[in-house]
Design a protein around this motif. Structure first.
Motif, mmCIF file in Angstrom:
data_model
loop_
_atom_site.group_PDB
_atom_site.id
_atom_site.type_symbol
_atom_site.label_atom_id
_atom_site.label_comp_id
_atom_site.label_asym_id
_atom_site.label_seq_id
_atom_site.Cartn_x
_atom_site.Cartn_y
_atom_site.Cartn_z
ATOM 1 N N ARG A 316 0.637 -1.609 0.191
ATOM 2 C CA ARG A 316 -0.069 0.022 0.278
ATOM 3 C C ARG A 316 1.318 1.019 0.243
ATOM 4 O O ARG A 316 0.279 2.572 -0.833
ATOM 5 C CB ARG A 316 -0.906 -0.226 1.708
ATOM 6 C CG ARG A 316 -1.908 1.769 1.425
ATOM 7 C CD ARG A 316 -2.771 1.083 2.581
ATOM 8 N NE ARG A 316 -1.521 1.196 3.249
ATOM 9 C CZ ARG A 316 -1.834 0.541 4.860
ATOM 10 N NH1 ARG A 316 -2.411 -0.935 4.365
ATOM 11 N NH2 ARG A 316 -0.820 0.492 5.651
ATOM 12 N N ASP A 317 2.047 1.406 0.931
ATOM 13 C CA ASP A 317 2.374 2.326 0.785
ATOM 14 C C ASP A 317 4.236 2.248 -0.241
ATOM 15 O O ASP A 317 4.798 4.133 -0.065
ATOM 16 C CB ASP A 317 2.612 2.731 2.524
ATOM 17 C CG ASP A 317 1.792 2.568 3.858
ATOM 18 O OD1 ASP A 317 0.833 2.967 3.004
ATOM 19 O OD2 ASP A 317 1.985 2.396 4.567
ATOM 20 N N ALA A 318 4.255 1.414 -0.310
ATOM 21 C CA ALA A 318 5.890 1.744 -0.644
ATOM 22 C C ALA A 318 5.450 0.881 -2.038
ATOM 23 O O ALA A 318 6.679 1.609 -3.422
ATOM 24 C CB ALA A 318 6.810 0.597 -0.202
ATOM 25 N N GLY A 319 3.934 0.475 -2.915
ATOM 26 C CA GLY A 319 4.319 -0.214 -4.596
ATOM 27 C C GLY A 319 5.115 -1.477 -4.240
ATOM 28 O O GLY A 319 5.480 -1.862 -5.106
ATOM 29 N N VAL A 320 5.455 -1.961 -3.385
ATOM 30 C CA VAL A 320 5.989 -3.279 -3.911
ATOM 31 C C VAL A 320 5.119 -4.447 -3.627
ATOM 32 O O VAL A 320 3.792 -4.158 -2.973
ATOM 33 C CB VAL A 320 6.941 -3.655 -2.563
ATOM 34 C CG1 VAL A 320 7.463 -4.962 -2.702
ATOM 35 C CG2 VAL A 320 8.321 -1.797 -2.773
ATOM 36 N N PRO A 321 4.911 -5.383 -4.690
ATOM 37 C CA PRO A 321 3.674 -6.322 -4.380
ATOM 38 C C PRO A 321 3.767 -6.894 -2.279
ATOM 39 O O PRO A 321 5.825 -7.978 -2.858
ATOM 40 C CB PRO A 321 4.570 -7.507 -5.375
ATOM 41 C CG PRO A 321 4.630 -5.867 -6.260
ATOM 42 C CD PRO A 321 5.458 -5.594 -5.532
ATOM 43 N N SER A 322 2.889 -7.581 -2.707
ATOM 44 C CA SER A 322 3.522 -8.353 -1.451
ATOM 45 C C SER A 322 3.895 -10.105 -1.816
ATOM 46 O O SER A 322 3.885 -10.124 -0.448
ATOM 47 C CB SER A 322 1.597 -8.162 -0.280
ATOM 48 O OG SER A 322 0.666 -9.105 -1.226
ATOM 49 N N VAL A 323 3.348 -10.400 -2.776
ATOM 50 C CA VAL A 323 4.139 -11.618 -3.447
ATOM 51 C C VAL A 323 5.676 -11.564 -2.830
ATOM 52 O O VAL A 323 6.030 -12.689 -2.305
ATOM 53 C CB VAL A 323 3.417 -12.133 -4.334
ATOM 54 C CG1 VAL A 323 4.333 -10.924 -5.803
ATOM 55 C CG2 VAL A 323 3.673 -13.557 -4.238
ATOM 56 N N VAL A 324 6.221 -10.780 -2.496
ATOM 57 C CA VAL A 324 7.514 -10.606 -2.271
ATOM 58 C C VAL A 324 7.877 -11.165 -0.481
ATOM 59 O O VAL A 324 8.313 -12.253 -1.203
ATOM 60 C CB VAL A 324 8.625 -9.064 -2.943
ATOM 61 C CG1 VAL A 324 9.530 -9.557 -2.117
ATOM 62 C CG2 VAL A 324 8.541 -8.535 -3.829
ATOM 63 N N VAL A 325 7.179 -11.561 0.151
ATOM 64 C CA VAL A 325 7.155 -11.405 0.766
ATOM 65 C C VAL A 325 6.756 -13.396 1.485
ATOM 66 O O VAL A 325 7.545 -14.120 1.584
ATOM 67 C CB VAL A 325 6.139 -10.655 2.200
ATOM 68 C CG1 VAL A 325 6.216 -11.440 3.677
ATOM 69 C CG2 VAL A 325 6.403 -9.123 2.776
ATOM 70 N N SER A 326 5.836 -13.217 0.489
ATOM 71 C CA SER A 326 5.793 -14.768 0.177
ATOM 72 C C SER A 326 6.825 -15.336 -0.483
ATOM 73 O O SER A 326 7.294 -16.644 0.568
ATOM 74 C CB SER A 326 3.867 -15.177 -0.842
ATOM 75 O OG SER A 326 3.452 -14.295 0.190
ATOM 76 N N VAL A 327 7.583 -14.587 -1.221
ATOM 77 C CA VAL A 327 8.884 -15.619 -1.632
ATOM 78 C C VAL A 327 10.027 -15.555 -0.712
ATOM 79 O O VAL A 327 11.054 -16.364 0.195
ATOM 80 C CB VAL A 327 9.314 -14.516 -2.734
ATOM 81 C CG1 VAL A 327 10.881 -15.280 -3.193
ATOM 82 C CG2 VAL A 327 8.659 -14.658 -3.976
ATOM 83 N N VAL A 328 10.101 -15.002 0.566
ATOM 84 C CA VAL A 328 10.874 -14.687 1.673
ATOM 85 C C VAL A 328 10.437 -16.155 2.502
ATOM 86 O O VAL A 328 11.245 -16.564 2.879
ATOM 87 C CB VAL A 328 10.949 -13.347 2.567
ATOM 88 C CG1 VAL A 328 11.417 -13.618 3.296
ATOM 89 C CG2 VAL A 328 11.542 -12.680 1.270
ATOM 90 N N GLU A 329 9.269 -16.259 3.028
ATOM 91 C CA GLU A 329 7.841 -17.148 4.299
ATOM 92 C C GLU A 329 9.102 -18.571 3.074
ATOM 93 O O GLU A 329 10.085 -19.730 3.844
ATOM 94 C CB GLU A 329 7.443 -16.892 3.608
ATOM 95 C CG GLU A 329 6.696 -15.947 4.929
ATOM 96 C CD GLU A 329 5.510 -15.458 4.845
ATOM 97 O OE1 GLU A 329 4.750 -14.796 5.582
ATOM 98 O OE2 GLU A 329 4.719 -16.156 3.499
ATOM 99 N N ALA A 330 9.116 -18.732 1.844
ATOM 100 C CA ALA A 330 9.249 -19.484 1.304
ATOM 101 C C ALA A 330 10.971 -20.288 1.209
ATOM 102 O O ALA A 330 11.163 -21.273 1.532
ATOM 103 C CB ALA A 330 8.825 -19.877 -0.603
ATOM 104 N N VAL A 331 11.536 -18.979 1.385
ATOM 105 C CA VAL A 331 13.189 -19.585 1.547
ATOM 106 C C VAL A 331 13.507 -19.629 2.661
ATOM 107 O O VAL A 331 14.726 -20.214 2.907
ATOM 108 C CB VAL A 331 14.102 -18.238 1.209
ATOM 109 C CG1 VAL A 331 15.395 -18.058 0.872
ATOM 110 C CG2 VAL A 331 13.644 -17.930 -0.372
ATOM 111 N N LEU A 332 13.001 -19.033 3.437
ATOM 112 C CA LEU A 332 13.454 -18.954 5.500
ATOM 113 C C LEU A 332 12.886 -21.131 5.298
ATOM 114 O O LEU A 332 13.580 -21.830 6.287
ATOM 115 C CB LEU A 332 12.446 -18.353 6.597
ATOM 116 C CG LEU A 332 12.438 -16.845 6.562
ATOM 117 C CD1 LEU A 332 11.295 -16.385 7.381
ATOM 118 C CD2 LEU A 332 13.559 -17.000 7.097
#
Length: 353
Positions: A316-332
């Motif tokens: 919402r505030d930075a225009g970065v797709p939230s799916v990026v966090v899903s990628v990080v979760e998968a890598v974790l």
């Protein structure tokens, strides 16, 4: 037939791992943002602000997301402890929410002190019955629970869609959802001006009781013994493996169903399509990162709740797709699994096995 890691040490390790994972997640996210051409500083600032930037963000975004993730994570952790690969927490959560919704109408004129516990118990039982279907299929027909539980997820999803367009649809039949839950039947809000509800202490108590049961009772020991080695549990300990597995299926579904009922009573106040944004699937990661320890699940559920709350703010505030966090979760998850495998091989090498 004992766990290699003592319960208290396992809980401490899980808590420490959550702190480390949070740092690793931020570093991975920063690297991914830089690689995709996004401004790292503003994006991370938006994520942290969305998860922890204010009292409202903590109580009404991060913690409330922790609740369904925590209940579903406990469900997965219990099942995996018993050697049951239950990947159906999503469907069991939906069935719990649907059962609580169905009970709302007949209980709406009942005392909230009876109606609210009744809906939570009804949701828990629905989740337990739904999971037990997979248990019967495994024990009676040899159907792998990985297949049956994930298929039951789709059945639950479509059944929920039918319910909110049919028997449970709101009276005007305009929207595919149930009627709004009366205020008197909603879970009490713990802090005025926030969405922090009574499901939070219920989750904490449930995790504590589950941890005590697993590590301090004979039935909990049987569950862990069967998960460690079912053949040895049967031959050396004379443990009824089939009955213990069915118990694990039922209790796992019960926890997930309770999570669905609590989410309905405390946050959504209505049943609708896409009721769950995938809490049951994320719960697998929550349980694995917690080393299948109920206390650790609270920490990892909070971590994932923070990441998901921050992801929405970052989009919402930075225009970065939230799916990026899903990628990080998968890598974790991959990192933790790889680290556990490395530790297991190192331990085997030292013991000469």
């Amino acid at each position: 037939m004992r766990d290699r890691t003592p319960p208290l040490r396992s809980a401490v390790l899980a808590a420490g791992q959550v702190a480390v994972l949070l740092v690793v997640a931020l570093l991975l996210l920063a690297a991914l943002l830089a690689a995709t051409g996004h401004a790292v500083g503003p994006a991370l600032t938006a994520l942290v602000r969305g998860a922890f930037g204010s009292w409202y963000a903590i109580t009404s975004a991060t913690v409330v997301r922790m609740v369904p993730l925590g209940f579903a994570g406990l469900a997965v952790a219990l099942a995996f402890r018993a050697g049951v690969l239950n990947v159906g927490a999503e469907g069991q959560l939906l069935m719990g929410a649907a059962a609580a919704t169905a009970l709302a109408l007949p209980l709406q004129h009942t005392s909230p002190w009876l109606a609210i516990p009744g809906m939570i118990v009804g949701g828990a039982l629905a989740g337990g019955v739904w999971a037990s279907v997979a248990g019967v299929l495994r024990l009676r027909f040899g159907v792998l629970e990985v297949i049956s539980t994930i298929m039951l997820n789709f059945v639950a999803l479509n059944l929920t869609g039918w319910l909110v367009r049919g028997p449970l649809q709101e009276p005007q039949h305009i929207n595919p959802q149930s009627s709004s839950l009366p205020v008197s039947l909603q879970l009490p809000v713990l802090l005025d001006g926030t969405r922090l509800h009574a499901g939070v202490p219920l989750l904490l108590v449930t995790a504590a009781v589950l941890a005590w049961w697993l590590f301090n009772t004979a039935s909990g020991f049987r569950v862990r013994a069967v998960g460690a080695n079912p053949r040895a549990a049967h031959s050396a300990g004379e443990i009824p493996v089939g009955r213990t597995l069915l118990l694990a299926f039922a209790l796992s579904g019960l926890l997930a169903g309770m999570g669905g009922a609590v989410e309905y009573l405390g946050i959504t106040y209505a049943l609708y399509e896409n009721f769950s944004p995938g809490y049951g699937y994320t719960a697998i990661a929550v349980a694995l990162l917690a080393r299948l320890h109920p206390v650790g699940v609270l920490g990892t559920a909070l971590l994932f709740g923070a990441l998901e709350a921050g992801a929405n703010a970052m989009q919402r505030d930075a225009g970065v797709p939230s799916v990026v966090v899903s990628v990080v979760e998968a890598v974790l998850i991959l990192l933790v699994v790889a680290l556990d495998r490395w530790r297991a091989r190192t331990a085997s090498g030292r013991s000469g096995l």
